[in-house]
Write a protein that holds these residues in place. Structure first.
Motif, PDB file in Angstrom:
ATOM      1  N   LEU A  83       0.859  -1.179   0.000  1.00 26.56           N
ATOM      2  CA  LEU A  83       0.000   0.000   0.000  1.00 26.56           C
ATOM      3  C   LEU A  83       0.893   1.226   0.000  1.00 26.56           C
ATOM      4  N   LEU A  84       0.688   2.105  -0.991  1.00 23.37           N
ATOM      5  CA  LEU A  84       1.512   3.307  -1.103  1.00 23.37           C
ATOM      6  C   LEU A  84       0.882   4.451  -0.343  1.00 23.37           C
ATOM      7  N   THR A  85       1.636   5.013   0.573  1.00 25.19           N
ATOM      8  CA  THR A  85       1.131   6.087   1.403  1.00 25.19           C
ATOM      9  C   THR A  85       2.296   6.907   1.949  1.00 25.19           C
ATOM     10  N   PRO A  86       2.112   8.240   2.054  1.00 21.87           N
ATOM     11  CA  PRO A  86       3.202   9.047   2.622  1.00 21.87           C
ATOM     12  C   PRO A  86       3.513   8.644   4.066  1.00 21.87           C
ATOM     13  N   LEU A 126       3.671  -1.169   3.947  1.00 21.74           N
ATOM     14  CA  LEU A 126       3.208   0.206   3.738  1.00 21.74           C
ATOM     15  C   LEU A 126       4.441   0.988   3.322  1.00 21.74           C
ATOM     16  N   ILE A 127       4.415   1.557   2.121  1.00 25.75           N
ATOM     17  CA  ILE A 127       5.637   2.176   1.601  1.00 25.75           C
ATOM     18  C   ILE A 127       5.391   3.618   1.170  1.00 25.75           C
ATOM     19  N   SER A 128       6.335   4.493   1.579  1.00 20.81           N
ATOM     20  CA  SER A 128       6.383   5.875   1.095  1.00 20.81           C
ATOM     21  C   SER A 128       7.641   6.022   0.248  1.00 20.81           C
ATOM     22  N   ILE A 129       7.558   6.758  -0.863  1.00 18.00           N
ATOM     23  CA  ILE A 129       8.780   6.940  -1.664  1.00 18.00           C
ATOM     24  C   ILE A 129       9.585   8.152  -1.194  1.00 18.00           C
ATOM     25  N   GLY A 130       9.077   8.919  -0.245  1.00 19.65           N
ATOM     26  CA  GLY A 130       9.860  10.057   0.239  1.00 19.65           C
ATOM     27  C   GLY A 130       8.998  10.991   1.063  1.00 19.65           C
ATOM     28  N   ASP A 131       9.657  11.923   1.723  1.00 17.44           N
ATOM     29  CA  ASP A 131       8.947  12.820   2.635  1.00 17.44           C
ATOM     30  C   ASP A 131       8.339  14.012   1.912  1.00 17.44           C
ATOM     31  N   VAL A 133       4.290  14.931  -0.277  1.00 16.24           N
ATOM     32  CA  VAL A 133       2.967  14.356  -0.547  1.00 16.24           C
ATOM     33  C   VAL A 133       2.604  14.568  -2.010  1.00 16.24           C
ATOM     34  N   LEU A 134       2.279  13.467  -2.681  1.00 16.07           N
ATOM     35  CA  LEU A 134       1.865  13.515  -4.080  1.00 16.07           C
ATOM     36  C   LEU A 134       0.350  13.414  -4.148  1.00 16.07           C
ATOM     37  N   THR A 135      -0.203  13.625  -5.347  1.00 13.88           N
ATOM     38  CA  THR A 135      -1.672  13.594  -5.458  1.00 13.88           C
ATOM     39  C   THR A 135      -2.232  12.177  -5.391  1.00 13.88           C
ATOM     40  N   GLY A 136      -1.362  11.179  -5.540  1.00 10.98           N
ATOM     41  CA  GLY A 136      -1.835   9.800  -5.463  1.00 10.98           C
ATOM     42  C   GLY A 136      -0.679   8.836  -5.549  1.00 10.98           C
ATOM     43  N   GLY A 137      -1.004   7.553  -5.515  1.00  4.99           N
ATOM     44  CA  GLY A 137       0.040   6.524  -5.504  1.00  4.99           C
ATOM     45  C   GLY A 137       0.521   6.105  -6.890  1.00  4.99           C
ATOM     46  N   GLU A 138       0.002   6.741  -7.951  1.00  5.95           N
ATOM     47  CA  GLU A 138       0.366   6.284  -9.310  1.00  5.95           C
ATOM     48  C   GLU A 138       1.853   6.502  -9.593  1.00  5.95           C
TER      49      GLU A 138
HETATM   50  N1  ADE Z   1       0.989   8.983  -2.026  1.00  4.18           N
HETATM   51  C1  ADE Z   1       1.109  10.316  -1.916  1.00  4.18           C
HETATM   52  N2  ADE Z   1       2.347  10.686  -1.587  1.00  4.18           N
HETATM   53  C2  ADE Z   1       3.077   9.517  -1.490  1.00  4.18           C
HETATM   54  C3  ADE Z   1       4.424   9.225  -1.181  1.00  4.18           C
HETATM   55  N3  ADE Z   1       5.308  10.180  -0.875  1.00  4.18           N
HETATM   56  N4  ADE Z   1       4.794   7.932  -1.176  1.00  4.18           N
HETATM   57  C4  ADE Z   1       3.909   6.964  -1.459  1.00  4.18           C
HETATM   58  N5  ADE Z   1       2.627   7.183  -1.742  1.00  4.18           N
HETATM   59  C5  ADE Z   1       2.199   8.450  -1.769  1.00  4.18           C
END
Ligand code: ADE
Length: 221
Positions: A83-86, A126-131, A133-138
């Motif tokens: 699950l992609l999430t900040p 649960l993974i974030s690609i960085g600190d 916030v993007l508009t979505g996980g795409e």
């Molecule tokens: N969705 C929004 N921002 C994100 C992030 N930094 N990493 C993963 N999912 C995200």
């Protein structure tokens, strides 16, 4: 390997899957990418996949039902769910190596203001690609898929990733150059023209250490 991506915007992936190395990896059957619009799984007669947050607040929250039904339909004993999430764990090259050994990844892209917290119970990671916030996980899902696919044997020249930045020795890449040896007065370091491979390797290692100290001292801790 198969990667199933659950997204409300499959068209965002057109360029990703139809270009360059990823396109070739798909054609050569190194990876299969399945794009699933989880709106197709909603029980709502109007195709709704989100709702207002309990307790009030801005925006809409992705609902459990479509995502639970979709994951439960496609998951097998060989699947790992991401699950992609900040608010996830920060993604690192080591995770790309580990995930490149899996048979089936299911990647859930969040969107809008967030998702119902119970969706986390579906996830192995649960993974974030960085600190930030993007508009979505795409976009994050493309980051994951790209970094994993290039590690699958036969996708790129294996020497390329042995020498990557962020491999086990945690050093940044050394500088590389190509022709000409003098561009607008900027000269290629003499040692690289010497043909002395021991000297070249020493120089490259020292440059990697120097770069890492200057740019990413945190990697040396
Ligand atoms: N969705 C929004 N921002 C994100 C992030 N930094 N990493 C993963 N999912 C995200």
């Amino acid at each position: 390997m198969k990667i199933s991506i659950l997204t409300l915007f499959p068209e965002m992936f057109d360029g990703f899957i139809n270009t360059s190395i990823i396109k070739r990896a798909i054609e050569n059957k190194k990876v299969e990418i399945e794009l699933i619009n989880f709106r197709e799984y909603t029980n709502d007669p109007h195709g709704k996949v989100d709702d207002t947050p309990y307790g009030g607040g801005a925006g809409m929250v992705l609902s459990c039902q479509p995502i639970f039904d979709c994951v439960e339909k496609i998951k097998t004993k060989d699947s790992k769910v991401i699950l992609l999430t900040p608010s996830g764990k920060q993604y690192k090259q080591k995770m790309a190596y580990d995930l490149s050994n899996e048979k089936h990844l299911i990647i859930i892209c969040g969107h809008y203001e967030g998702f119902d917290d119970r969706i986390e119970s579906l996830a192995d990671y649960l993974i974030s690609i960085g600190d930030y916030v993007l508009t979505g996980g795409e976009v994050p899902s493309m980051v994951l898929a790209d970094s994993i696919i290039r590690l699958i044997p036969g996708v790129i020249n294996e020497r390329s990733h042995i020498e990557d930045s962020f491999n086990e020795n945690y050093l940044l890449d050394y500088p590389t150059y190509t022709k000409p040896d003098d561009f607008r007065g900027m000269k290629v370091p003499e040692v690289l023209l010497s043909g002395n491979h021991q000297k070249i390797n020493e120089w490259r290692y020292n440059e990697s250490v120097k770069r890492t100290k200057e740019r990413r001292p945190d990697l040396l801790d």
